[in-house]
Design a protein around this motif. Structure first.
Motif, PDB file in Angstrom:
ATOM      1  N   GLU A 171      15.550 -19.230   3.766  1.00 42.12           N
ATOM      2  CA  GLU A 171      15.960 -19.145   2.372  1.00 42.12           C
ATOM      3  C   GLU A 171      17.234 -18.321   2.244  1.00 42.12           C
ATOM      4  O   GLU A 171      17.446 -17.366   2.983  1.00 42.12           O
ATOM      5  CB  GLU A 171      14.822 -18.488   1.581  1.00 42.12           C
ATOM      6  CG  GLU A 171      15.000 -18.499   0.104  1.00 42.12           C
ATOM      7  CD  GLU A 171      13.780 -17.937  -0.602  1.00 42.12           C
ATOM      8  OE1 GLU A 171      13.025 -18.743  -1.180  1.00 42.12           O
ATOM      9  OE2 GLU A 171      13.579 -16.714  -0.551  1.00 42.12           O
ATOM     10  N   HIS A 172      18.057 -18.688   1.289  1.00 43.68           N
ATOM     11  CA  HIS A 172      19.295 -17.975   1.002  1.00 43.68           C
ATOM     12  C   HIS A 172      19.263 -17.505  -0.449  1.00 43.68           C
ATOM     13  O   HIS A 172      18.527 -18.047  -1.264  1.00 43.68           O
ATOM     14  CB  HIS A 172      20.509 -18.888   1.199  1.00 43.68           C
ATOM     15  CG  HIS A 172      20.617 -19.460   2.571  1.00 43.68           C
ATOM     16  ND1 HIS A 172      21.219 -18.799   3.602  1.00 43.68           N
ATOM     17  CD2 HIS A 172      20.158 -20.628   3.086  1.00 43.68           C
ATOM     18  CE1 HIS A 172      21.157 -19.538   4.701  1.00 43.68           C
ATOM     19  NE2 HIS A 172      20.515 -20.659   4.409  1.00 43.68           N
ATOM     20  N   ILE A 173      20.068 -16.512  -0.745  1.00 46.14           N
ATOM     21  CA  ILE A 173      20.216 -16.037  -2.120  1.00 46.14           C
ATOM     22  C   ILE A 173      21.694 -16.060  -2.448  1.00 46.14           C
ATOM     23  O   ILE A 173      22.530 -15.627  -1.651  1.00 46.14           O
ATOM     24  CB  ILE A 173      19.656 -14.616  -2.298  1.00 46.14           C
ATOM     25  CG1 ILE A 173      18.171 -14.599  -1.967  1.00 46.14           C
ATOM     26  CG2 ILE A 173      19.898 -14.110  -3.714  1.00 46.14           C
ATOM     27  CD1 ILE A 173      17.546 -13.222  -1.973  1.00 46.14           C
ATOM     28  N   GLY A 174      22.028 -16.569  -3.601  1.00 44.65           N
ATOM     29  CA  GLY A 174      23.429 -16.641  -4.008  1.00 44.65           C
ATOM     30  C   GLY A 174      23.540 -17.177  -5.419  1.00 44.65           C
ATOM     31  O   GLY A 174      22.607 -17.077  -6.216  1.00 44.65           O
ATOM     32  N   PHE A 175      24.689 -17.751  -5.716  1.00 41.90           N
ATOM     33  CA  PHE A 175      24.942 -18.314  -7.033  1.00 41.90           C
ATOM     34  C   PHE A 175      25.203 -19.801  -6.905  1.00 41.90           C
ATOM     35  O   PHE A 175      25.799 -20.245  -5.931  1.00 41.90           O
ATOM     36  CB  PHE A 175      26.173 -17.651  -7.677  1.00 41.90           C
ATOM     37  CG  PHE A 175      26.018 -16.169  -7.864  1.00 41.90           C
ATOM     38  CD1 PHE A 175      25.155 -15.668  -8.821  1.00 41.90           C
ATOM     39  CD2 PHE A 175      26.739 -15.285  -7.098  1.00 41.90           C
ATOM     40  CE1 PHE A 175      24.995 -14.305  -9.006  1.00 41.90           C
ATOM     41  CE2 PHE A 175      26.599 -13.925  -7.274  1.00 41.90           C
ATOM     42  CZ  PHE A 175      25.725 -13.428  -8.228  1.00 41.90           C
ATOM     43  N   GLY A 176      24.764 -20.556  -7.891  1.00 41.26           N
ATOM     44  CA  GLY A 176      25.074 -21.977  -7.926  1.00 41.26           C
ATOM     45  C   GLY A 176      26.563 -22.153  -8.179  1.00 41.26           C
ATOM     46  O   GLY A 176      27.147 -21.464  -9.019  1.00 41.26           O
ATOM     47  N   ALA A 177      27.190 -23.026  -7.443  1.00 44.93           N
ATOM     48  CA  ALA A 177      28.642 -23.211  -7.553  1.00 44.93           C
ATOM     49  C   ALA A 177      29.063 -23.604  -8.966  1.00 44.93           C
ATOM     50  O   ALA A 177      30.070 -23.122  -9.475  1.00 44.93           O
ATOM     51  CB  ALA A 177      29.122 -24.250  -6.545  1.00 44.93           C
ATOM     52  N   GLN A 178      28.288 -24.458  -9.616  1.00 43.12           N
ATOM     53  CA  GLN A 178      28.646 -24.907 -10.961  1.00 43.12           C
ATOM     54  C   GLN A 178      28.612 -23.736 -11.950  1.00 43.12           C
ATOM     55  O   GLN A 178      29.509 -23.599 -12.779  1.00 43.12           O
ATOM     56  CB  GLN A 178      27.706 -26.020 -11.453  1.00 43.12           C
ATOM     57  CG  GLN A 178      27.828 -27.310 -10.690  1.00 43.12           C
ATOM     58  CD  GLN A 178      26.962 -27.329  -9.421  1.00 43.12           C
ATOM     59  OE1 GLN A 178      26.398 -26.325  -8.988  1.00 43.12           O
ATOM     60  NE2 GLN A 178      26.882 -28.505  -8.803  1.00 43.12           N
ATOM     61  N   SER A 179      27.589 -22.884 -11.857  1.00 45.71           N
ATOM     62  CA  SER A 179      27.487 -21.719 -12.742  1.00 45.71           C
ATOM     63  C   SER A 179      28.593 -20.719 -12.449  1.00 45.71           C
ATOM     64  O   SER A 179      29.205 -20.156 -13.361  1.00 45.71           O
ATOM     65  CB  SER A 179      26.130 -21.029 -12.560  1.00 45.71           C
ATOM     66  OG  SER A 179      25.090 -21.899 -12.880  1.00 45.71           O
ATOM     67  N   LEU A 180      28.833 -20.491 -11.170  1.00 47.81           N
ATOM     68  CA  LEU A 180      29.864 -19.543 -10.757  1.00 47.81           C
ATOM     69  C   LEU A 180      31.246 -19.995 -11.207  1.00 47.81           C
ATOM     70  O   LEU A 180      32.067 -19.188 -11.650  1.00 47.81           O
ATOM     71  CB  LEU A 180      29.824 -19.366  -9.234  1.00 47.81           C
ATOM     72  CG  LEU A 180      30.774 -18.359  -8.631  1.00 47.81           C
ATOM     73  CD1 LEU A 180      30.537 -16.964  -9.190  1.00 47.81           C
ATOM     74  CD2 LEU A 180      30.629 -18.350  -7.112  1.00 47.81           C
ATOM     75  N   GLN A 181      31.487 -21.285 -11.137  1.00 49.64           N
ATOM     76  CA  GLN A 181      32.781 -21.854 -11.506  1.00 49.64           C
ATOM     77  C   GLN A 181      33.124 -21.559 -12.967  1.00 49.64           C
ATOM     78  O   GLN A 181      34.289 -21.361 -13.306  1.00 49.64           O
ATOM     79  CB  GLN A 181      32.754 -23.353 -11.253  1.00 49.64           C
ATOM     80  CG  GLN A 181      34.094 -24.029 -11.286  1.00 49.64           C
ATOM     81  CD  GLN A 181      33.980 -25.478 -10.851  1.00 49.64           C
ATOM     82  OE1 GLN A 181      33.002 -26.160 -11.161  1.00 49.64           O
ATOM     83  NE2 GLN A 181      34.973 -25.953 -10.115  1.00 49.64           N
ATOM     84  N   LYS A 182      32.118 -21.493 -13.834  1.00 48.82           N
ATOM     85  CA  LYS A 182      32.343 -21.211 -15.251  1.00 48.82           C
ATOM     86  C   LYS A 182      32.759 -19.768 -15.487  1.00 48.82           C
ATOM     87  O   LYS A 182      33.493 -19.475 -16.425  1.00 48.82           O
ATOM     88  CB  LYS A 182      31.070 -21.498 -16.055  1.00 48.82           C
ATOM     89  CG  LYS A 182      30.696 -22.956 -16.090  1.00 48.82           C
ATOM     90  CD  LYS A 182      29.365 -23.157 -16.784  1.00 48.82           C
ATOM     91  CE  LYS A 182      28.920 -24.611 -16.678  1.00 48.82           C
ATOM     92  NZ  LYS A 182      27.563 -24.800 -17.186  1.00 48.82           N
ATOM     93  N   VAL A 183      32.302 -18.854 -14.628  1.00 49.18           N
ATOM     94  CA  VAL A 183      32.545 -17.424 -14.824  1.00 49.18           C
ATOM     95  C   VAL A 183      33.699 -16.918 -13.966  1.00 49.18           C
ATOM     96  O   VAL A 183      34.540 -16.147 -14.432  1.00 49.18           O
ATOM     97  CB  VAL A 183      31.257 -16.621 -14.509  1.00 49.18           C
ATOM     98  CG1 VAL A 183      31.461 -15.135 -14.715  1.00 49.18           C
ATOM     99  CG2 VAL A 183      30.099 -17.123 -15.362  1.00 49.18           C
ATOM    100  N   ILE A 184      33.738 -17.333 -12.697  1.00 49.85           N
ATOM    101  CA  ILE A 184      34.792 -16.909 -11.760  1.00 49.85           C
ATOM    102  C   ILE A 184      35.336 -18.162 -11.080  1.00 49.85           C
ATOM    103  O   ILE A 184      34.997 -18.470  -9.936  1.00 49.85           O
ATOM    104  CB  ILE A 184      34.248 -15.909 -10.712  1.00 49.85           C
ATOM    105  CG1 ILE A 184      33.477 -14.772 -11.375  1.00 49.85           C
ATOM    106  CG2 ILE A 184      35.402 -15.344  -9.866  1.00 49.85           C
ATOM    107  CD1 ILE A 184      32.749 -13.865 -10.405  1.00 49.85           C
TER     108      ILE A 184
END
Length: 89
Positions: free
Chosen positions: A23-36
């Motif tokens: 398992e990995h922990i991180g941010f979804g690219a689509q969500s991250l793209q909206k913020v950063i």
């Protein structure tokens, strides 16, 4: 905060050849793209790729801003306590 970490696993035999073990922990690219947006790029196959460096620097700056605000609030509390103490005398 606008970003919420997620837990995920890569699919076996995924198109990018990423290890599917664990398992990995991180941010979804689509969500991250909206913020950063500068933290997300698109590769030649159209997959979104996350670069964590901009995320780390953004988080560091947020921590620094919070520390500044905490210091200002502590100063205000000290002034209020001093004023309250003077009124009691």
């Amino acid at each position: 905060m606008q970003l919420q970490p997620i837990r995920y696993e890569y699919k076996r035999d995924n198109a990018l050849g990423l290890k599917s073990e664990g398992e990995h922990i991180g941010f979804g690219a689509q969500s991250l793209q909206k913020v950063i947006p500068e933290a997300v790029t698109k590769n030649s196959e159209g997959y979104l790729m996350v670069n964590n460096d901009p995320v780390i620097w953004t988080m560091l700056n947020a921590i620094k801003e919070q520390q500044k605000e905490i210091a200002e609030l502590k100063g205000q509390v000290q002034k209020l306590r001093a004023a309250s103490h003077r009124r009691r005398k």
